[in-house]
Write a protein that holds these residues in place. Structure first.
Motif, short mmCIF file in Angstrom:
data_model
loop_
_atom_site.label_atom_id
_atom_site.label_comp_id
_atom_site.label_asym_id
_atom_site.label_seq_id
_atom_site.Cartn_x
_atom_site.Cartn_y
_atom_site.Cartn_z
N LEU A 33 0.83 -1.20 0.00
CA LEU A 33 0.00 0.00 0.00
C LEU A 33 0.87 1.26 0.00
O LEU A 33 0.71 2.14 -0.85
N THR A 34 1.77 1.35 0.96
CA THR A 34 2.66 2.51 1.03
C THR A 34 4.08 2.04 1.35
O THR A 34 4.28 0.99 1.95
N LYS A 36 7.75 3.97 2.63
CA LYS A 36 8.50 5.17 2.99
C LYS A 36 9.92 4.76 3.32
O LYS A 36 10.15 3.80 4.05
N HIS A 56 9.16 9.24 -0.03
CA HIS A 56 7.86 8.59 -0.08
C HIS A 56 7.72 7.97 -1.46
O HIS A 56 7.68 8.69 -2.45
N VAL A 58 5.89 6.42 -4.49
CA VAL A 58 4.54 6.40 -5.03
C VAL A 58 4.30 5.00 -5.59
O VAL A 58 4.69 4.69 -6.73
N VAL A 59 3.71 4.15 -4.76
CA VAL A 59 3.60 2.73 -5.08
C VAL A 59 2.89 2.49 -6.42
O VAL A 59 3.28 1.61 -7.19
N ALA A 122 6.71 -0.01 5.56
CA ALA A 122 5.78 -0.43 4.52
C ALA A 122 4.44 -0.80 5.13
O ALA A 122 4.37 -1.30 6.24
N THR A 123 3.38 -0.48 4.40
CA THR A 123 2.06 -0.95 4.82
C THR A 123 1.47 -1.77 3.68
O THR A 123 1.79 -1.55 2.51
N LYS A 125 -2.11 -4.06 2.11
CA LYS A 125 -3.58 -4.16 2.09
C LYS A 125 -4.05 -5.28 3.01
O LYS A 125 -3.37 -6.30 3.10
#
Ligand SMILES: [Zn+2]
Length: 125
Positions: A33-34, A36, A56, A58-59, A122-123, A125
């Motif tokens: 999802l993200t 950084k 950051h 941009v996945v 990292a995140t 879903k």
């Protein structure tokens, strides 16, 4: 001076080409999802303050390519390719991970001393 400019332009073009050819991050890791990255370079044991920054990613659009330039202006052919290390952590679903990479370039005749440290968050879903 002219030669240096040409080299920089070539490096830039080469980088663009590699980014275009790399798989997309979102395709390689659909659950991501993200992402950084906190990046910091050190010379020996000493952190180089001005090199610290947060990136950051941009996945949705980013290539699966994590190559950071060496920030030592005297360094030739340097850089930090941490693509494989980061891909491995993402594949394992790690949420917080760190790594480091020794610059592969040269300052004069000596190997560049710069070490890149990254802290990634990292995140999924
Ligand atoms: Zn370097």
């Amino acid at each position: 001076m002219m030669r240096r400019n040409n080299e920089a332009t070539e490096r830039h073009a080469e980088r663009r080409r590699r980014e275009d050819e790399a798989p997309r991050l979102a395709a390689a890791f659909p659950s991501l999802l993200t992402l950084k990255l906190h990046l910091q370079e050190a010379k020996g044991d000493v952190s180089v303050a001005e090199t610290g920054h947060i990136r950051h990613v941009v996945v949705a659009n980013a290539p699966l390519l994590f190559e950071m330039p060496c920030r030592d202006t005297a360094c030739k052919d340097g850089g930090h390719d941490v693509t494989n290390a980061i891909a491995k952590s993402l594949k394992a679903g790690e949420k917080n991970f760190v790594g480091e990479h020794q610059c592969t370039g040269y300052v004069g005749d000596t190997p560049c001393q710069r070490l890149l440290r990254y802290t990634a968050t990292a995140t999924y879903k």
